[in-house]
Each structure stands twice: as structure tokens, then as C-alpha cells.
Write a protein that holds these residues in place. Sequence first.
Motif, PDB file in Angstrom:
ATOM      1  N   THR B  82      73.697  55.951 -17.463  1.00  0.00           N
ATOM      2  CA  THR B  82      74.193  55.236 -16.211  1.00  0.00           C
ATOM      3  C   THR B  82      75.210  54.541 -16.643  1.00  0.00           C
ATOM      4  O   THR B  82      76.487  54.278 -15.788  1.00  0.00           O
ATOM      5  CB  THR B  82      72.894  54.410 -15.740  1.00  0.00           C
ATOM      6  OG1 THR B  82      71.972  55.547 -15.442  1.00  0.00           O
ATOM      7  CG2 THR B  82      73.278  53.810 -14.361  1.00  0.00           C
ATOM      8  N   ALA B  83      75.358  53.716 -17.678  1.00  0.00           N
ATOM      9  CA  ALA B  83      76.160  52.415 -18.174  1.00  0.00           C
ATOM     10  C   ALA B  83      77.624  53.253 -18.355  1.00  0.00           C
ATOM     11  O   ALA B  83      78.532  52.854 -17.993  1.00  0.00           O
ATOM     12  CB  ALA B  83      75.892  51.865 -19.407  1.00  0.00           C
ATOM     13  N   LYS B  84      77.399  54.572 -18.924  1.00  0.00           N
ATOM     14  CA  LYS B  84      78.788  54.948 -19.384  1.00  0.00           C
ATOM     15  C   LYS B  84      79.421  55.605 -18.189  1.00  0.00           C
ATOM     16  O   LYS B  84      80.743  55.663 -18.083  1.00  0.00           O
ATOM     17  CB  LYS B  84      78.708  56.048 -20.301  1.00  0.00           C
ATOM     18  CG  LYS B  84      78.392  55.289 -21.867  1.00  0.00           C
ATOM     19  CD  LYS B  84      78.191  55.969 -22.847  1.00  0.00           C
ATOM     20  CE  LYS B  84      78.146  55.699 -24.237  1.00  0.00           C
ATOM     21  NZ  LYS B  84      77.753  56.385 -25.389  1.00  0.00           N
ATOM     22  N   LEU B  85      78.684  56.134 -17.205  1.00  0.00           N
ATOM     23  CA  LEU B  85      79.185  56.840 -15.825  1.00  0.00           C
ATOM     24  C   LEU B  85      79.783  55.773 -15.174  1.00  0.00           C
ATOM     25  O   LEU B  85      80.871  55.902 -14.499  1.00  0.00           O
ATOM     26  CB  LEU B  85      78.096  57.737 -15.341  1.00  0.00           C
ATOM     27  CG  LEU B  85      78.168  59.023 -15.748  1.00  0.00           C
ATOM     28  CD1 LEU B  85      76.655  59.582 -15.188  1.00  0.00           C
ATOM     29  CD2 LEU B  85      79.084  60.012 -15.556  1.00  0.00           C
ATOM     30  N   GLU B  86      79.006  54.521 -15.017  1.00  0.00           N
ATOM     31  CA  GLU B  86      79.611  53.482 -14.375  1.00  0.00           C
ATOM     32  C   GLU B  86      80.947  53.006 -14.754  1.00  0.00           C
ATOM     33  O   GLU B  86      81.797  52.758 -13.715  1.00  0.00           O
ATOM     34  CB  GLU B  86      78.528  52.293 -14.392  1.00  0.00           C
ATOM     35  CG  GLU B  86      78.935  51.493 -13.352  1.00  0.00           C
ATOM     36  CD  GLU B  86      77.798  50.425 -13.085  1.00  0.00           C
ATOM     37  OE1 GLU B  86      76.922  50.086 -14.220  1.00  0.00           O
ATOM     38  OE2 GLU B  86      77.414  49.543 -12.146  1.00  0.00           O
ATOM     39  N   ILE B  87      80.924  52.815 -15.976  1.00  0.00           N
ATOM     40  CA  ILE B  87      82.639  52.470 -16.548  1.00  0.00           C
ATOM     41  C   ILE B  87      83.501  53.529 -16.114  1.00  0.00           C
ATOM     42  O   ILE B  87      84.767  53.307 -15.760  1.00  0.00           O
ATOM     43  CB  ILE B  87      82.419  52.372 -18.082  1.00  0.00           C
ATOM     44  CG1 ILE B  87      81.548  51.088 -18.405  1.00  0.00           C
ATOM     45  CG2 ILE B  87      83.789  52.179 -18.739  1.00  0.00           C
ATOM     46  CD1 ILE B  87      81.166  50.873 -19.801  1.00  0.00           C
ATOM     47  N   ALA B  88      83.068  54.760 -16.486  1.00  0.00           N
ATOM     48  CA  ALA B  88      84.173  55.799 -16.181  1.00  0.00           C
ATOM     49  C   ALA B  88      84.627  56.103 -14.606  1.00  0.00           C
ATOM     50  O   ALA B  88      85.808  56.100 -14.357  1.00  0.00           O
ATOM     51  CB  ALA B  88      83.664  57.076 -16.643  1.00  0.00           C
ATOM     52  N   LEU B  89      83.336  55.825 -13.781  1.00  0.00           N
ATOM     53  CA  LEU B  89      83.723  56.016 -12.232  1.00  0.00           C
ATOM     54  C   LEU B  89      83.968  54.818 -11.413  1.00  0.00           C
ATOM     55  O   LEU B  89      84.360  54.885 -10.364  1.00  0.00           O
ATOM     56  CB  LEU B  89      82.546  56.824 -11.920  1.00  0.00           C
ATOM     57  CG  LEU B  89      81.961  58.175 -12.630  1.00  0.00           C
ATOM     58  CD1 LEU B  89      80.898  58.999 -11.998  1.00  0.00           C
ATOM     59  CD2 LEU B  89      83.455  59.103 -12.390  1.00  0.00           C
TER      60      LEU B  89
END
Lengths: 154, 90
Positions: B82-89
Motif C-alpha cells: 500500500t505504501a509503495k503503490l501510494e508513492i508511485a500512483l
Amino acid sequence: MPLPPLPDEAIAIGVRVPDWRAAVIAAGDALARSAATQPTYTQRMVDVIDEFGAYIVVAPGLALAHARPGPDVLAEGLSVVTLAEPVAFGHPHNDPVGVVVGLAVTSSDEHVQFVAELANVFNDARVIPAIAAATDAAAIRSLLGASAAAEELE
Amino acid sequence: MKIVAICGVGVGTSGILKVNAERALDRLGIEADVTATDVNSLRLVAADAQVILASSELVGRIGKTNADVIVIDNYFDVDELTAKLEIALG
């Protein structure tokens, strides 16, 4: 979709192995003992790691040994091997590995549903150390929510 | 939005990554199509992908891409995804 059956033959507890290769072979032997695979599948699981590296170590302490579907997969299968002494697979974050789960699938499509069930189980971070510490097959089945016999899946 | 989860053989670990990426996207309220595939089919499948999810071991095999490559350490850690997808998207 429930997990494939996990009979006693598919479980090995406190196995002593010198390296990751022997750990994967132990998981393959357990799949073969439970009649899910033929022995050639075991070598194919090792080949995947030789080719692609230790990416199968998907979480701290856990390796998901698997290969592509093929004629040496007789039925969908799951095996669990716990190691007396964890071994390194060469993963930058998740070594050392104390639990090796062997997977065998007959087709890529069916597979996604049963791995979804595995995700349900392992998303609870307590499960991997609990399996590593389990002392009997029934405890491991209970942690995974797996049953011992195929007919219970009907 | 297209996201591709890769593994060496396209069954198993990429399936887990797909399932948990979908859970992470649900949490973020983001609609996306997540596909699981193997590294050899990646060029075809990921041609129009915004994000590629992979293990650090496989990143070197991805080759040239316009997608954001996200390295996932623990495939079962939906918080990490969740954290990494939030940063990317985000």
C-alpha cells in the motif's frame, strides 16, 4: 478455492539440510510422496532458482518453491518443510529461510485462486514463525487451514 | 491504469503479488487492472503498464520500460504494498 490437501506425506518437520538446494529438494520430495508430482518436478523447482535467483523467498523466512505446470504435475499439490536450522537462499531481505512451501499446479489459471488462499493465510505475519515452530503435522494443517485428505475438498 | 506483477515462471509468486496488490489498491481506493505474468512475457504484457511490481531479484531482467518499477520485499505485507503503490500512483 480451498488449498490442495496436505497429507502427512506432504509435511516434513525439523529437516536438516546443508543448503537451499537441499531444502527445495526436500519440498519436492514431499510433493512427490503425496503423489502430486513426479520427481522431475523437484529438479524443475531447483532450476527456477538457478535461472531467476532467490525471488521465491517472498517473505522473511519463507520460500515458495514452484515451477511451471507440466506433465510431471499429477495433481494440484502443496507441501511444507520446516528446517531445523534455517538456510540462506541469497535473498537480500528475507533470508534466512526456515519454512519451504512447495507448490504444484496443473494450470496457470486455477493456480491464481489457490495462491489467493495462501495469501489469505500468510498475510497474517504470525503464521510463518508459528509454522517454523510447529512440532506436528496437524498443527501445520491447522495454521494453513488445509485438510489432510482430498475428499474433504469435495 | 494497468499494473503488472512478475515472477520467474508466471504462476505462484506473481499470483500472490497480484492478489495483495489488489488488496492494497482497494485500501487506496484506486481502480486498476493487475496482471500476473512471467519475466519472459513481460515486454508484451507490460507495454502499456504504468507500474511493474517485482522482487529485487528480478528487477535486472525487466529491461527498458516506461513503467514505474516497484520492488516488493515481503509479498505478504499489504502495508508495504500500500505504501509503495501510494508513492508511485499518488
